[in-house]
Write a protein that holds these residues in place. Structure first.
Motif, PDB file in Angstrom:
ATOM      1  N   UNK A  54       0.829  -1.208   0.000  1.00  0.00           N
ATOM      2  CA  UNK A  54       0.000   0.000   0.000  1.00  0.00           C
ATOM      3  C   UNK A  54       0.863   1.258   0.000  1.00  0.00           C
ATOM      4  N   UNK A  55       2.064   1.172   0.557  1.00  0.00           N
ATOM      5  CA  UNK A  55       2.978   2.313   0.524  1.00  0.00           C
ATOM      6  C   UNK A  55       3.519   2.516  -0.885  1.00  0.00           C
ATOM      7  N   UNK A  56       3.836   1.422  -1.550  1.00  0.00           N
ATOM      8  CA  UNK A  56       4.290   1.516  -2.944  1.00  0.00           C
ATOM      9  C   UNK A  56       3.192   2.137  -3.803  1.00  0.00           C
ATOM     10  N   UNK A  57       1.951   1.744  -3.564  1.00  0.00           N
ATOM     11  CA  UNK A  57       0.824   2.314  -4.317  1.00  0.00           C
ATOM     12  C   UNK A  57       0.687   3.806  -4.035  1.00  0.00           C
ATOM     13  N   UNK A  58       0.868   4.222  -2.778  1.00  0.00           N
ATOM     14  CA  UNK A  58       0.803   5.645  -2.435  1.00  0.00           C
ATOM     15  C   UNK A  58       1.931   6.417  -3.120  1.00  0.00           C
ATOM     16  N   UNK A  59       3.106   5.816  -3.176  1.00  0.00           N
ATOM     17  CA  UNK A  59       4.236   6.468  -3.839  1.00  0.00           C
ATOM     18  C   UNK A  59       3.961   6.640  -5.321  1.00  0.00           C
ATOM     19  N   UNK A  60       3.347   5.649  -5.918  1.00  0.00           N
ATOM     20  CA  UNK A  60       3.031   5.707  -7.354  1.00  0.00           C
ATOM     21  C   UNK A  60       1.966   6.775  -7.629  1.00  0.00           C
ATOM     22  N   UNK A  61       1.060   6.976  -6.694  1.00  0.00           N
ATOM     23  CA  UNK A  61      -0.031   7.929  -6.899  1.00  0.00           C
ATOM     24  C   UNK A  61       0.373   9.361  -6.572  1.00  0.00           C
ATOM     25  N   UNK A  62       1.432   9.548  -5.784  1.00  0.00           N
ATOM     26  CA  UNK A  62       1.849  10.889  -5.377  1.00  0.00           C
ATOM     27  C   UNK A  62       2.570  11.599  -6.515  1.00  0.00           C
ATOM     28  N   UNK A  63       2.625  12.928  -6.422  1.00  0.00           N
ATOM     29  CA  UNK A  63       3.411  13.700  -7.386  1.00  0.00           C
ATOM     30  C   UNK A  63       4.905  13.517  -7.156  1.00  0.00           C
ATOM     31  N   UNK A  64       5.274  13.273  -5.919  1.00  0.00           N
ATOM     32  CA  UNK A  64       6.675  13.062  -5.576  1.00  0.00           C
ATOM     33  C   UNK A  64       6.791  12.483  -4.181  1.00  0.00           C
ATOM     34  N   UNK A  65       7.973  11.957  -3.874  1.00  0.00           N
ATOM     35  CA  UNK A  65       8.200  11.282  -2.594  1.00  0.00           C
ATOM     36  C   UNK A  65       9.411  11.876  -1.906  1.00  0.00           C
ATOM     37  N   UNK A  66       9.298  12.089  -0.595  1.00  0.00           N
ATOM     38  CA  UNK A  66      10.433  12.461   0.251  1.00  0.00           C
ATOM     39  C   UNK A  66      10.791  11.216   1.063  1.00  0.00           C
ATOM     40  N   UNK A  67      11.934  10.631   0.768  1.00  0.00           N
ATOM     41  CA  UNK A  67      12.330   9.349   1.352  1.00  0.00           C
ATOM     42  C   UNK A  67      13.418   9.549   2.387  1.00  0.00           C
ATOM     43  N   UNK A  68      13.109   9.233   3.638  1.00  0.00           N
ATOM     44  CA  UNK A  68      14.107   9.288   4.696  1.00  0.00           C
ATOM     45  C   UNK A  68      15.073   8.123   4.604  1.00  0.00           C
ATOM     46  N   UNK A  69      16.248   8.219   5.238  1.00  0.00           N
ATOM     47  CA  UNK A  69      17.219   7.122   5.192  1.00  0.00           C
ATOM     48  C   UNK A  69      16.716   5.891   5.933  1.00  0.00           C
ATOM     49  N   UNK A  70      17.208   4.738   5.502  1.00  0.00           N
ATOM     50  CA  UNK A  70      16.782   3.466   6.094  1.00  0.00           C
ATOM     51  C   UNK A  70      17.998   2.648   6.518  1.00  0.00           C
TER      52      UNK A  70
END
Length: 349
Positions: A54-70
């Motif tokens: 569901x997170x991947x789907x949200x990322x695909x639907x967003x205009x852009x993603x801010x990704x914190x370090x993992x």
């Protein structure tokens, strides 16, 4: 049109610098909508995987993603849900380009004393990295004990895509220099294919000078005279190594911004890792992720907001009182963020 962004805080210092970055983005761009979803250890505990579908789907639907370090090296095996969220998003969103600028600041000391202003344009979907160059299964394997093999994938399509991205960036920067990094004297087929493809793309940019450099010579020249470089185009692993070197030469990974993009999606991501030893201490430098978010906004057609952020970050670095300890200052994460926010508000029309 209102931008819809997705913030993924991640692990270690990720939540702290992601919160700071979101505050800066909201200050610079009125009306932006930022949703937050969990990845990493928080998602593993809640959903059994470090990056739920569901997170991947949200990322695909967003205009852009801010990704914190993992902290992907500390995750359990993939079979137990320990996926690398960064690698998954790069593959799922087809983020073929990793754009990594390195620009020194007059107030931040550099190891060699040289001013640095270059951009490493790194191919993002293939090469030697075992998690992103096979359709199924890893690209490393051990056929018998004591023997480990690794396969590398280089394709004409991805080489052409990263070359086009690099030369187009050089043209936008008003540059007349592109350095193409390879080892085609030894890796004749794979690096040879990459180099031949880049040469073909270069013919469409006759006003830009192309310098072809072996990876070992390029590393030496980065240290000896980084001023000779402007836009650097490289395959995945070479680009990863050289961009970290460039960022250190420019003052440190704490300011090393990075944008992953493809034809339809873009992800802002700090170059550095999750620094779990600093988590919760309030001293993490948010500059890398904030600078990455500025790159994201510029990519999404918001150059004014991007410039507001970049200029405010630059201004905050001018005094030790508003720089974090890794930059020779005494500011906390919150204090540096507040300084950036103040500069944004002062600069708004």
């Amino acid at each position: 049109m209102t931008l819809r962004l997705l913030a993924l805080p991640g692990d270690g210092i990720g939540p702290e610098i992601t919160e700071a970055t979101c505050a800066v983005v909201r200050a610079a761009l009125n009306g932006v909508q930022i949703d937050v979803a969990q990845i990493g250890f928080a998602a593993l505990e809640a959903a059994g995987t470090t990056i739920p579908e569901k997170v991947i789907a949200k990322a695909r639907a967003a205009d852009g993603v801010i990704l914190g370090p993992v902290s992907h090296n500390a995750y359990p095996p993939v079979a137990d849900g320990g996926l690398n969220p960064s690698g998954v998003l790069r593959k799922q969103l087809a983020l073929f380009a990793n754009i990594r600028p390195a620009r020194s600041h007059p107030a931040v000391p550099t190891p060699t004393g040289h001013a640095v202003d270059m951009v490493v344009v790194r191919e993002n979907l293939e090469g030697f990295y075992a998690d992103r160059n096979m359709e199924s299964g890893p690209a490393e394997f051990m056929p018998v004990p004591g023997v480990a093999l690794s396969m590398r994938r280089i394709t004409e399509a991805n080489s052409r895509a990263i070359a086009e991205a690099g030369y187009a960036l050089a043209r936008r920067r008003g540059s007349r220099r592109v350095a193409v990094i390879h080892k085609a004297n030894v890796l004749r087929l794979s690096d040879g294919l990459f180099l031949d493809t880049v040469r073909d793309v270069a013919r469409n940019y006759p006003e830009i000078e192309t310098d072809e450099l072996l990876i070992d010579a390029a590393a030496a020249l980065f240290v000896r005279d980084p001023t000779r470089f402007d836009v650097v185009i490289a395959t995945n692993m070479y680009g990863d190594i050289l961009s970290d070197l460039a960022s250190e030469l420019a003052g440190g990974l704490g300011l090393a911004a990075s944008l992953n993009h493809g034809a339809d999606h873009a992800v802002a991501q700090a170059q550095h890792g999750s620094a779990p030893d600093l988590a919760g201490q309030g001293v993490a430098n948010p500059g890398s992720l904030i600078g990455s978010a500025a790159m994201l906004l510029d990519h999404l057609g918001q150059p004014d907001a991007a410039a507001l952020i970049q200029n405010a970050l630059f201004a905050a670095l001018c005094a030790p009182a508003t720089r974090t300890p890794d930059l020779g200052g005494a500011a906390s994460t919150a204090a540096m963020t507040d300084a950036i926010l103040t500069h944004i508000e002062q600069a708004k029309p």
